[in-house]
Structure formats: C-alpha cells, structure tokens
Design a protein around this motif. Structure first.
Motif, PDB file in Angstrom:
ATOM      1  N   ALA A  16       4.677 -27.074  56.664  1.00 37.35           N
ATOM      2  CA  ALA A  16       5.508 -26.294  55.743  1.00 37.35           C
ATOM      3  C   ALA A  16       5.369 -24.800  56.017  1.00 37.35           C
ATOM      4  O   ALA A  16       6.358 -24.057  56.000  1.00 37.35           O
ATOM      5  N   GLN A  17       4.156 -24.351  56.282  1.00 39.03           N
ATOM      6  CA  GLN A  17       3.885 -22.929  56.505  1.00 39.03           C
ATOM      7  C   GLN A  17       4.446 -22.425  57.833  1.00 39.03           C
ATOM      8  O   GLN A  17       4.960 -21.321  57.914  1.00 39.03           O
ATOM      9  N   HIS A  18       4.373 -23.241  58.882  1.00 39.18           N
ATOM     10  CA  HIS A  18       4.748 -22.784  60.220  1.00 39.18           C
ATOM     11  C   HIS A  18       6.063 -23.372  60.731  1.00 39.18           C
ATOM     12  O   HIS A  18       6.481 -23.058  61.852  1.00 39.18           O
ATOM     13  N   GLY A  19       6.686 -24.235  59.954  1.00 39.43           N
ATOM     14  CA  GLY A  19       8.019 -24.710  60.276  1.00 39.43           C
ATOM     15  C   GLY A  19       8.138 -25.745  61.376  1.00 39.43           C
ATOM     16  O   GLY A  19       9.161 -25.813  62.040  1.00 39.43           O
TER      17      GLY A  19
END
Length: 111
Positions: A16-19
């Motif tokens: 979620a944070q780094h896609g």
C-alpha cells in the motif's frame, strides 16, 4: 503462526505504501538466537499468504544468521549456538549478543 501473520501484514502495508501489486519473493533473515523456528515459518507461510491478495503467490526464502557475541572476559567476538552458552575461547559467561537474535525482512521481489 502469529509471526508469519505479522510478516504478511507487513507485506500488505509495504504494498500500500510503495504501490506494488504482488510480492514474488520474500527474503527473511532469522537469527539462531531468535527463538524463531525457520522450518515453522516456511510451513506456515504458504497457508497464511494464501489469504492475502498481495502475498498469495509469494515464495519465502529464509536466510539463517549465526549467533555471535562479544565476550566481556576475553574481548573476543565469538560464534554461539545458544544464548546461554559459555565463551568458546575462555569459558566465561559474560557474553553480549551482537548478532543472531533478530528476525527481519531483508529483501522483497515485487511486481
């Protein structure tokens, strides 16, 4: 099982944070003094990861780290197999663990 669930949760958070959409491979370092059984982690990972859209097809690779300690008695950096072993050089018990009590995700291969 709960440690493996924690690893999968971290993978989902990082996605979620780094896609990224999927994790292909996870390299997990497990120290000899960590009280974590690498075989149990390998056994549980597939079952736990199947419920995760991010990690369902991921492969777990375990990197085993030896236990190391600094002996306060003789000043040597030594390899130890158990937390309460004596120093293999001098036989003393004044050891400060410097490596081998960790469990951490070292690297991810993602898409």
């Amino acid at each position: 099982m709960s440690l493996t669930e924690g690893v999968v949760r971290i993978l989902e958070e990082q996605a979620a944070q780094h896609g990224f959409a999927k994790v292909k491979t996870v390299w997990l370092e497990i120290g000899a003094l960590s009280s974590v059984d690498p075989e149990s982690m390998l056994f549980c990972f597939d079952a736990v990861a199947k419920g995760s859209p991010v990690a369902a097809e991921a492969k777990l690779e375990v990197i085993r780290l030896p236990g190391r300690a600094f002996c306060l008695g003789c000043g040597q950096d030594v390899v130890v197999e158990n937390r309460f072993d004596p120093c293999p050089q001098c036989g003393g018990f004044g050891l400060r663990v410097t490596q081998g009590d960790e469990m951490r995700i070292k690297e991810l291969e993602v898409e």
